[in-house]
Design an enzyme around this catalytic site. Structure first.
Site, PDB file in Angstrom:
ATOM      1  N   GLN A  69     -37.668 -25.632 -13.988  1.00 59.33           N
ATOM      2  CA  GLN A  69     -36.904 -26.788 -13.506  1.00 59.33           C
ATOM      3  C   GLN A  69     -37.450 -28.066 -14.131  1.00 59.33           C
ATOM      4  O   GLN A  69     -38.588 -28.455 -13.866  1.00 59.33           O
ATOM      5  CB  GLN A  69     -37.008 -26.853 -11.980  1.00 59.33           C
ATOM      6  N   GLU A 117     -33.202 -25.199  -3.392  1.00 58.34           N
ATOM      7  CA  GLU A 117     -34.655 -25.125  -3.538  1.00 58.34           C
ATOM      8  C   GLU A 117     -35.332 -25.234  -2.178  1.00 58.34           C
ATOM      9  O   GLU A 117     -36.221 -24.451  -1.841  1.00 58.34           O
ATOM     10  CB  GLU A 117     -35.160 -26.239  -4.449  1.00 58.34           C
ATOM     11  N   TYR A 160     -37.310 -31.520 -13.760  1.00 60.55           N
ATOM     12  CA  TYR A 160     -36.933 -32.655 -12.916  1.00 60.55           C
ATOM     13  C   TYR A 160     -37.973 -33.779 -12.986  1.00 60.55           C
ATOM     14  O   TYR A 160     -37.746 -34.822 -13.561  1.00 60.55           O
ATOM     15  CB  TYR A 160     -36.776 -32.203 -11.457  1.00 60.55           C
TER      16      TYR A 160
END
Length: 406
Positions: free
Chosen positions: A127, A245, A129
């Site tokens: 991920q 998530e 982010y």
């Protein structure tokens, strides 16, 4: 309220128990994890999908089992696998976060391309982010992508990227519309970690292992069709992923498995020939945790019911990440107290440590501290619960800090 199973669900429970009786010996060991699945785990995952115990409600056309959502069936699977301490299947970022995001807002072509190999564990995702200056305030990401010659060209820097050192793919939040307000200028890209221009630098944590990473992008080219929902829709897509998530981090099935492992540990660990489960202090803590796990399972059933009805659970969903991580940490804390010094030697060996129970428990305990921060810190989660869930006044802005996280 009738808490008894119907004839249909009793038959399903018997079916699950028979599967565990026949195939349970082939199950990989529970616990540990946070590494690329080995062949035994991949074979087990494929067997679970074939019988509908993993990927149960994912359409067959995308490699799943194709069953209709059923709250009680999901609960029976989790309960029986937890009771037998059988591996519940792979649950990584690709399976728990990206797949439901694609099923919700991805194109048919994206689902056909990515869902099947992801749920089988053949493609591992990370991920992209957080950034050094965009953690809780995620919408402030600075990694940029511009269109050149039929590709997005990505430049920037991500941090705290779990699994990036062995992942095949990344779902990346980046800025593609720099002239728009920060929440409207983001896009959500899918890119191969083998693409030229990507550098991964592992970050060794207090577990002794490198589970997080920094990732640097230098002119990384991504095909234009590997964007989810189009340019400028990244904030919306990212929040769908964050929803899944946080639900995954607080999953009751994982906590049930951990509780069962804890019971077995306290039965097996003895002081002067007496199992720790018979000691008043340990038994009292265990019973309290058992009650909280049971309550958490009931809460997850409420959320599954909301999902099956297509209803927004609101506040009930907002507490999942915070409550689940706190409870998970307390479970592993009791195990570490029971083990004492055992396992610390193996844990100190870092990447070279053997995956024995003691090392796994100590690793889980330290990793769980990180989960109190990752996926939205506990402080941020309490603010979200109070402000968005309970309608309390917003926290005052502090001059010169740039405000609070979104």
């Amino acid at each position: 309220m009738d808490l008894n199973f119907s004839e249909k669900h009793r038959a399903f429970q018997a079916e699950v128990r028979e599967f565990i009786r026949r195939h349970g010996p082939a199950s990989p060991k529970t616990g540990g994890g946070r590494k690329r699945p080995d062949r035994k785990t991949l074979d087990w995952q494929r067997l679970l999908i074939e019988h509908g115990y993993a990927g149960r409600t994912i359409p067959r056309e995308y490699g799943g089992y194709g069953a209709a959502p059923d709250v009680l069936e999901a609960a029976i699977i989790a309960e029986e696998f937890g009771r037998a301490n059988v591996h519940p299947g792979i649950m990584n970022q690709g399976i728990s976060m990206l797949v439901p995001t694609l099923l919700e807002v991805g194109t048919r072509e994206q689902c056909e391309r990515w869902v099947r190999p992801t749920i089988r564990g053949e493609i591992i995702w990370c991920q992209g982010y957080s950034e050094p200056e965009a953690g809780s305030d995620l919408a402030s990401v600075r990694t940029r992508a511009v269109v050149e010659d039929g590709h997005f060209v990505v430049n920037g820097h991500k941090i705290w990227t779990s699994s990036a050192h062995y992942a095949d793919m990344m779902f990346l939040l980046c800025r593609t519309e720099p002239d728009k307000p920060k929440h409207e200028g983001l896009s959500y890209l899918l890119l191969s970690m083998r693409t030229p221009g990507i550098e991964v630098r592992p970050l060794r944590t207090m577990t002794g292992r490198a589970e997080f990473n920094e990732v640097f992008f230098t002119d990384v080219r991504v095909p234009l069709d590997q964007i989810v929902m189009g340019r400028g829709h990244g904030w919306h897509v990212a929040n769908i992923t964050l929803k899944h998530e946080r639900m995954g981090i607080g999953d009751a099935g994982k906590l049930t498995h951990r509780l069962q492992r804890l019971v077995e540990l306290l039965r097996a660990t003895k002081v002067d020939g007496v199992p720790l489960i018979a000691a008043a202090e340990f038994r009292s803590r265990l019973l309290r945790l058992q009650g909280e796990v049971l309550a958490w399972r009931a809460h997850n059933l409420r959320l599954l019911t909301d999902q099956a009805r297509g209803e927004d659970p609101g506040l009930r969903r907002l507490i999942v990440k915070y409550g689940g991580t706190v409870l998970g940490h307390r479970l592993s804390a009791l195990a570490v107290d029971a083990l004492g010094a055992e396992g610390l030697t193996a844990l100190s060996q870092g990447e070279d440590a053997q995956d024995d129970d003691a090392a796994n428990w100590n690793n889980d305990y330290l990793y769980d501290i990180g989960l109190l921060i990752g996926g939205g810190t506990s402080n941020i989660q309490r603010n979200i619960i109070g402000e968005r869930g309970l309608g309390l006044p917003r926290e005052p802005r502090v001059p010169g800090t740039g405000g609070r996280g979104a």
